[in-house]
Motif scaffolding. Structure first.
Motif, PDB file in Angstrom:
ATOM      1  N   SER A   1       0.823  -1.203   0.000  1.00 20.88           N
ATOM      2  CA  SER A   1       0.000   0.000   0.000  1.00 20.88           C
ATOM      3  C   SER A   1       0.860   1.257   0.000  1.00 20.88           C
ATOM      4  CB  SER A   1      -0.920   0.010   1.228  1.00 20.88           C
ATOM      5  OG  SER A   1      -1.798  -1.103   1.204  1.00 20.88           O
ATOM      6  N   VAL A   2       0.287   2.356  -0.524  1.00 20.12           N
ATOM      7  CA  VAL A   2       0.956   3.649  -0.557  1.00 20.12           C
ATOM      8  C   VAL A   2       0.085   4.661   0.190  1.00 20.12           C
ATOM      9  CG1 VAL A   2       1.805   5.527  -1.997  1.00 20.12           C
ATOM     10  CG2 VAL A   2       2.070   3.146  -2.752  1.00 20.12           C
ATOM     11  N   GLU A   3       0.703   5.372   1.135  1.00 28.77           N
ATOM     12  CA  GLU A   3      -0.002   6.427   1.860  1.00 28.77           C
ATOM     13  C   GLU A   3       0.862   7.681   1.847  1.00 28.77           C
ATOM     14  OE1 GLU A   3      -1.962   7.440   6.250  1.00 28.77           O
ATOM     15  OE2 GLU A   3      -1.065   5.471   5.842  1.00 28.77           O
ATOM     16  N   LEU A   4       0.438   8.667   1.072  1.00 32.00           N
ATOM     17  CA  LEU A   4       1.168   9.919   0.959  1.00 32.00           C
ATOM     18  C   LEU A   4       0.474  10.986   1.804  1.00 32.00           C
ATOM     19  CD1 LEU A   4       1.750   9.981  -2.927  1.00 32.00           C
ATOM     20  CD2 LEU A   4       3.179   8.940  -1.145  1.00 32.00           C
ATOM     21  N   SER A   5       1.256  11.901   2.340  1.00 36.79           N
ATOM     22  CA  SER A   5       0.672  12.974   3.150  1.00 36.79           C
ATOM     23  C   SER A   5       1.580  14.198   3.078  1.00 36.79           C
ATOM     24  CB  SER A   5       0.480  12.527   4.596  1.00 36.79           C
ATOM     25  OG  SER A   5       1.723  12.188   5.181  1.00 36.79           O
ATOM     26  N   GLY A   6       1.138  15.284   3.713  1.00 34.12           N
ATOM     27  CA  GLY A   6       1.911  16.512   3.701  1.00 34.12           C
ATOM     28  C   GLY A   6       1.982  17.090   2.297  1.00 34.12           C
ATOM     29  N   SER A   7       3.099  17.699   1.999  1.00 31.67           N
ATOM     30  CA  SER A   7       3.287  18.285   0.669  1.00 31.67           C
ATOM     31  C   SER A   7       4.205  17.415  -0.179  1.00 31.67           C
ATOM     32  CB  SER A   7       3.849  19.699   0.797  1.00 31.67           C
ATOM     33  OG  SER A   7       5.046  19.695   1.566  1.00 31.67           O
ATOM     34  N   THR A   8       4.067  16.113  -0.041  1.00 27.84           N
ATOM     35  CA  THR A   8       4.865  15.169  -0.827  1.00 27.84           C
ATOM     36  C   THR A   8       4.624  15.389  -2.324  1.00 27.84           C
ATOM     37  OG1 THR A   8       4.787  13.497   0.917  1.00 27.84           O
ATOM     38  CG2 THR A   8       5.268  12.729  -1.318  1.00 27.84           C
ATOM     39  N   GLU A   9       5.687  15.297  -3.082  1.00 28.14           N
ATOM     40  CA  GLU A   9       5.595  15.480  -4.528  1.00 28.14           C
ATOM     41  C   GLU A   9       6.245  14.288  -5.229  1.00 28.14           C
ATOM     42  OE1 GLU A   9       7.065  18.587  -8.032  1.00 28.14           O
ATOM     43  OE2 GLU A   9       7.186  19.151  -5.919  1.00 28.14           O
ATOM     44  N   ILE A  10       5.470  13.617  -6.068  1.00 28.43           N
ATOM     45  CA  ILE A  10       5.970  12.497  -6.864  1.00 28.43           C
ATOM     46  C   ILE A  10       5.982  12.955  -8.320  1.00 28.43           C
ATOM     47  CG2 ILE A  10       5.737  10.063  -7.459  1.00 28.43           C
ATOM     48  CD1 ILE A  10       6.097  10.552  -4.464  1.00 28.43           C
ATOM     49  N   ASP A  11       7.173  13.199  -8.868  1.00 23.18           N
ATOM     50  CA  ASP A  11       7.284  13.638 -10.264  1.00 23.18           C
ATOM     51  C   ASP A  11       7.273  12.428 -11.186  1.00 23.18           C
ATOM     52  OD1 ASP A  11       7.445  16.224  -9.370  1.00 23.18           O
ATOM     53  OD2 ASP A  11       9.632  16.338  -9.522  1.00 23.18           O
ATOM     54  N   GLY A  12       6.208  11.650 -11.089  1.00 19.14           N
ATOM     55  CA  GLY A  12       6.076  10.446 -11.886  1.00 19.14           C
ATOM     56  C   GLY A  12       4.786   9.743 -11.504  1.00 19.14           C
ATOM     57  N   THR A  13       4.700   8.459 -11.841  1.00 18.24           N
ATOM     58  CA  THR A  13       3.481   7.673 -11.588  1.00 18.24           C
ATOM     59  C   THR A  13       3.619   6.880 -10.300  1.00 18.24           C
ATOM     60  OG1 THR A  13       3.087   7.478 -13.961  1.00 18.24           O
ATOM     61  CG2 THR A  13       1.962   5.903 -12.541  1.00 18.24           C
ATOM     62  N   VAL A  14       2.524   6.818  -9.533  1.00 16.42           N
ATOM     63  CA  VAL A  14       2.479   6.000  -8.329  1.00 16.42           C
ATOM     64  C   VAL A  14       1.895   4.635  -8.703  1.00 16.42           C
ATOM     65  CG1 VAL A  14       1.505   5.725  -6.023  1.00 16.42           C
ATOM     66  CG2 VAL A  14       2.197   8.011  -6.830  1.00 16.42           C
ATOM     67  N   HIS A  15       2.694   3.581  -8.563  1.00 17.14           N
ATOM     68  CA  HIS A  15       2.260   2.213  -8.863  1.00 17.14           C
ATOM     69  C   HIS A  15       2.002   1.501  -7.534  1.00 17.14           C
ATOM     70  CE1 HIS A  15       3.761   2.677 -13.074  1.00 17.14           C
ATOM     71  NE2 HIS A  15       4.669   3.443 -12.487  1.00 17.14           N
ATOM     72  N   TRP A  16       0.771   1.098  -7.282  1.00 16.72           N
ATOM     73  CA  TRP A  16       0.406   0.509  -5.996  1.00 16.72           C
ATOM     74  C   TRP A  16      -0.303  -0.820  -6.204  1.00 16.72           C
ATOM     75  CZ3 TRP A  16      -4.944   0.069  -5.367  1.00 16.72           C
ATOM     76  CH2 TRP A  16      -5.724   0.811  -6.266  1.00 16.72           C
ATOM     77  N   THR A  17      -0.300  -1.668  -5.174  1.00 16.33           N
ATOM     78  CA  THR A  17      -0.873  -3.009  -5.282  1.00 16.33           C
ATOM     79  C   THR A  17      -2.153  -3.157  -4.472  1.00 16.33           C
ATOM     80  OG1 THR A  17       1.332  -3.951  -5.635  1.00 16.33           O
ATOM     81  CG2 THR A  17      -0.398  -5.475  -4.960  1.00 16.33           C
ATOM     82  N   ASP A  18      -2.133  -2.844  -3.186  1.00 15.20           N
ATOM     83  CA  ASP A  18      -3.310  -3.057  -2.332  1.00 15.20           C
ATOM     84  C   ASP A  18      -4.189  -1.812  -2.210  1.00 15.20           C
ATOM     85  OD1 ASP A  18      -2.567  -5.645  -1.940  1.00 15.20           O
ATOM     86  OD2 ASP A  18      -1.635  -5.329   0.022  1.00 15.20           O
ATOM     87  N   SER A  19      -3.571  -0.672  -1.893  1.00 12.92           N
ATOM     88  CA  SER A  19      -4.361   0.551  -1.726  1.00 12.92           C
ATOM     89  C   SER A  19      -3.474   1.770  -1.932  1.00 12.92           C
ATOM     90  CB  SER A  19      -4.999   0.592  -0.335  1.00 12.92           C
ATOM     91  OG  SER A  19      -3.995   0.662   0.669  1.00 12.92           O
ATOM     92  N   PHE A  20      -4.140   2.905  -2.188  1.00 10.78           N
ATOM     93  CA  PHE A  20      -3.422   4.162  -2.426  1.00 10.78           C
ATOM     94  C   PHE A  20      -4.205   5.306  -1.786  1.00 10.78           C
ATOM     95  CE2 PHE A  20      -2.383   7.579  -5.806  1.00 10.78           C
ATOM     96  CZ  PHE A  20      -1.448   8.170  -4.959  1.00 10.78           C
ATOM     97  N   GLU A  21      -3.587   5.987  -0.821  1.00 10.94           N
ATOM     98  CA  GLU A  21      -4.185   7.153  -0.182  1.00 10.94           C
ATOM     99  C   GLU A  21      -3.361   8.378  -0.538  1.00 10.94           C
ATOM    100  OE1 GLU A  21      -4.968   6.766   3.973  1.00 10.94           O
ATOM    101  OE2 GLU A  21      -5.521   4.640   3.813  1.00 10.94           O
TER     102      GLU A  21
ATOM    103  N   TYR B   1       1.137  14.281  -7.536  1.00 11.35           N
ATOM    104  CA  TYR B   1       1.730  13.185  -8.315  1.00 11.35           C
ATOM    105  C   TYR B   1       1.217  13.280  -9.734  1.00 11.35           C
ATOM    106  CZ  TYR B   1      -2.821  11.090  -7.393  1.00 11.35           C
ATOM    107  OH  TYR B   1      -4.175  10.869  -7.303  1.00 11.35           O
ATOM    108  N   ASP B   2       1.893  12.661 -10.678  1.00  9.96           N
ATOM    109  CA  ASP B   2       1.537  12.769 -12.087  1.00  9.96           C
ATOM    110  C   ASP B   2       0.439  11.794 -12.496  1.00  9.96           C
ATOM    111  OD1 ASP B   2       3.405  14.730 -12.284  1.00  9.96           O
ATOM    112  OD2 ASP B   2       4.901  13.513 -13.351  1.00  9.96           O
ATOM    113  N   GLY B   3       0.358  10.652 -11.847  1.00  7.95           N
ATOM    114  CA  GLY B   3      -0.642   9.659 -12.190  1.00  7.95           C
ATOM    115  C   GLY B   3      -0.509   8.457 -11.280  1.00  7.95           C
TER     116      GLY B   3
END
Length: 593
Positions: free
Chosen positions: A321-341, A347-349
Motif C-alpha cells: 500500500s501507498v499512503e502519501l501525506s503533507g506536501s509530498t511530490e511524486i514527479d512520476g506515476t504512483v504504482h500501488w498493489t493493495d491501496s493508495f491514499e 503526483y503525475d498519475g
C-alpha cells in the motif's frame, strides 16, 4: 745323563705337536661357528627384507591393477549393456566389494524460499584391496591408497567445475563380498542424467548448491575439492564427511532504482523536510544538481509512507500500500498493489499493479565470502593489517589491490585509501564499518578498478546519529564523513550485507557536516529485519535493503549507469554455477565364471 736329556727333548717335542694339533682343531671349530653365525644373521635379516620387498611389489601391482579396474568400471558404467573381464593379481592380499562404503549427496537450497531439493543421495560402494594396514580402493570414480599414515588420491574422479558448469559424474559399485583373481564387470541400472530433472538448466535463481561425500577417505576428497574446484570446502571430521559449496544463478544484479526495499513486511518511509531523490549518469559525468534528471524512482515490496515535503523525481512502486501525506511530490506515476491514499500529495498519475519482483537475499554468499577470505587472503602483504586487525595510523592508511580479511573497519578522524590502480580490492569484514570522529573520516577509492566489501554483521557497533538516538549498526557514515569514488562512479564501490545488516548514513544539519556515500549498498532481505537510514546525507548510487527511511535532508541520487552494469565483480569472487550436470554410472563386480 745324556739319555735322560734326550728323552725330555722327545717328550717336549711330542707335547708341542699335540698342542699345535689342538689349536688347529679349535681354529676350525671357531671358523665353522663364525660361518654358521653369519649364515644365521643373513637369514634372520635377509628374509624380512625379502618379505618387505615382495609385499611392496604386491602393493604396487595392486595399485596399478586398481587404477585399471577403476578405468574399466568407468568405461563399462557409461554403457547401458556392457560387460568386460579382467585379471586382478592381488597376491596375498584380499579383494572385496563393500556395498555400503561411502555416500554422495547433491543438494540445492533456494535463497529466496529456503526450499531444499535433493538432486542425488546414494551409496557409492567400493572395490577394495587389503594387505595388512594398507587399503587400496576405487570409490566414486577415484582410486585411494589408505594406511595408518593417511590417505592419498591415486587417480581423480569426474567431478569438476569449468566456466560456470559443474559436472558431477560418479560411479556406484555393488557385487561379491569376496573376489578372486578373474573378475567380471557389468553395467547395471544406469540412471539418466539427473541435473536437468531436479534442477532446470540454465539455473537462473540464486541457490546454494552443495556436494557432500561421506567416506573413510574424506581427507583426500577434501584435498581434491580444494585443488580442483573454486567452491567453499568444509570438513566434518567426526562424520568423516566433506562438503563443497557453490552458488547458482547469475552474478548480474538488476538495480533499477535509487532506493529498493525488498521485504514485503518492510517499509519505505519518506519523512521530514527535504527528503529527495533524483538521478544522474556516471558514464557521462559526475553528479551535478543543475544537470540532475528525473529517474530517481523508488521500488518497494512492502508499504510506502511519506510526510513533510519529500520529493521523488521519478516513479514510485509498491508491492503493498501507498499512503502519501503533507506536501509530498511524486514527479512520476504512483504504482500501488493493495491501496493508495493521496491525502493531498502531488503526483503525475497512478496505476494499480500485481506486486513487484524483489531481490534475493545474499546472506549465504556474504557469509561464505567472509569465511573464505578469512582462510585465504593477502593480509601478509598489507602493512596496515596485523592478523585480522586493520591498524590505521591516525591520519591516512593505504591498501592496494588484493583480497583481505579484517574484523572491522573502524575509522576515527582518519582516512582509508583503497588504491585500485593495479586491480580490484576485495575485503571480508566480520563485524562492521564505521566512519566517525568529530572531524569525520573518509574512505577514498583511487584508480579505475572496483572495491567490494562483504560485511557478515557478526557484531554490531553502537552509534548515535543526530536525532536518531542510539543505533546498533553494521555500516555507519557519520558527520563530515565520506565514501568517495572518482567521477561518482558508484559501480566501483559495492557493500554486500546479510539479511540482518543495518546501516546509517547520517551527517549534520549544515552543508559542511553532511555525510556522503558513493557506491551501492546491497543487503536485500525477505523480512523487515535489516534497514538503512539516510538523513542529512547524500547517496550517489543506490541502496537495497529490507526497510529504508529517507529522513530530513536525506538525498539519494540514483546512478543510471547501474542499470547497464553487467558485472558487479561477484563473478570473480563467487564460484557461480549456471549449468549443473549430475550423472551416475553403476556397475556390478563379481568373480568371472
Amino acid at each position: 745323563m745324556g739319555g735322560g736329556s734326550e728323552r725330555k727333548r722327545l717328550q717336549s717335542g711330542s707335547a708341542n705337536r699335540s698342542n699345535r694339533g689342538a689349536s688347529e682343531v679349535i681354529g676350525i671349530v671357531l671358523l665353522v661357528g663364525l660361518v654358521v653365525a653369519g649364515l644365521t644373521l643373513v637369514v634372520a635379516v635377509g628374509v624380512p627384507v625379502l618379505d618387505d620387498s615382495r609385499r611392496n611389489a604386491e602393493i604396487r601391482a595392486a595399485q596399478t591393477g586398481m587404477v585399471e579396474l577403476d578405468a574399466t568400471a568407468e568405461r563399462v558404467g557409461r554403457q547401458s549393456a556392457a560387460t568386460e573381464r579382467l585379471t586382478f593379481d592381488h597376491g596375498n592380499g584380499k579383494l572385496a566389494v563393500n556395498d555400503d562404503r561411502g555416500q554422495i549427496t547433491v543438494r540445492s537450497v533456494d535463497f529466496a524460499s529456503g526450499q531444499s531439493v535433493v538432486v542425488a543421495n546414494e551409496s557409492l560402494g567400493e572395490v577394495a584391496y587389503v594387505a595388512g594396514e594398507t587399503r587400496i580402493a576405487t570409490q566414486g570414480g577415484a582410486v585411494f591408497r589408505h594406511s595408518s599414515g593417511g590417505t592419498t588420491m591415486v587417480s581423480t574422479p569426474e567431478i569438476e567445475y569449468r566456466d560456470g558448469t559443474l559436472l558431477v559424474e560418479y560411479l556406484t559399485v555393488e557385487g561379491d563380498a569376496s573376489l578372486d583373481h578373474r573378475l567380471q564387470i557389468r553395467a547395471t541400472n544406469r540412471s539418466a542424467e539427473t541435473g536437468t530433472d531436479a534442477v532446470a538448466n540454465p539455473i537462473e535463481s540464486p541457490q546454494a548448491l552443495t556436494v557432500t561425500v561421506e567416506s573413510e577417505y574424506y581427507t583426500a576428497w577434501a584435498a581434491y575439492f580444494r585443488a580442483r574446484t573454486p567452491g567453499r570446502v568444509s570438513v566434518n571430521h567426526s562424520a568423516q564427511a566433506v562438503t563443497v559449496q557453490f552458488v547458482t544463478g547469475s552474478p548480474q544484479l538488476d538495480i533499477r532504482s535509487g532506493l529498493t526495499g525488498t521485504a514485503p513486511t518492510g517499509e519505505l518511509r519518506l519523512t521530514g523536510t527535504g527528503a529527495y531523490t533524483d538521478s544522474y549518469d556516471s558514464s557521462e559525468a559526475a553528479y551535478s544538481e543543475d544537470d540532475a534528471t528525473g529517474h530517481g524512482s523508488v521500488r518497494v515490496a512492502g508499504n510506502v509512507s511519506s510526510g513533510g515535503d519529500a520529493t521523488v523525481r521519478g516513479d514510485l512502486y509498491s508491492g503493498e500500500s501507498v499512503e502519501l501525506s503533507g506536501s509530498t511530490e511524486i514527479d512520476g506515476t504512483v504504482h500501488w498493489t493493495d491501496s493508495f491514499e493521496r491525502n493531498g500529495a502531488d503526483y503525475d498519475g497512478s496505476e494499480r499493479i500485481d506486486g513487484i519482483e524483489t531481490a534475493t537475499p545474499f546472506s549465504s554468499i556474504v557469509e561464505r565470502q567472509v569465511a573464505r577470505l578469512a582462510d585465504e587472503n593477502d593480509n601478509a602483504d598489507a602493512s596496515a593489517i596485523s592478523g585480522s586487525s586493520l591498524s590505521t595510523s591516525g591520519s591516512t592508511t593505504t591498501i592496494t589491490a588484493g583480497q583481505y580479511s579484517v574484523e572491522a573497519i573502524d575509522l576515527d578522524n582518519e582516512e582509508l585509501v583503497l588504491d585500485t590502480t593495479d586491480g580490484d580490492i576485495v575485503v571480508g569484514v566480520r563485524d562492521y564499518v564505521r566512519l566517525g570522529g568529530a572531524q569525520g573520516s573518509n574512505i577514498t577509492v583511487r584508480g579505475n578498478n572496483s572495491v567490494r566489501l562483504y560485511v557478515a554483521s557478526e557484531r554490531d557497533v553502537t552509534v548515535s546519529p543526530t536525532g536518531l538516538g542510539q543505533r546498533q549498526v553494521n555500516v555507519h557514515v557519520g558527520k563530515k564523513s565520506h565514501v568517495t569514488v572518482p567521477g561518482d562512479r558508484s559501480s566501483q564501490f559495492w557493500t554486500f550485507g546479510t539479511e540482518d545488516f543495518n546501516a546509517t548514513i547520517a551527517g549534520g544539519g549544515s552543508s559542511t557536516t553532511r555525510a556522503t556515500f558513493t557506491g551501492v549498498m546491497y543487503a536485500p532481505t525477505r523480512n523487515g529485519s535489516g534497514y538503512s537510514y539516510v538523513k542529512q546525507a547524500d547517496v550517489y548510487g543506490a541502496v537495497v535493503s529490507g526497510t529504508t527511511t529517507l529522513g530530513t535532508k536525506g538525498a539519494v541520487h540514483y546512478d543510471q549507469a547501474l542499470a547497464a552494469t553487467t558485472d558487479s565483480g561477484l563473478a570473480d569472487d563467487v564460484p557461480w554455477v549456471t549449468y549443473l550436470h549430475v550423472d551416475r554410472n553403476s556397475v556390478t563386480v563379481t568373480d568371472a565364471d
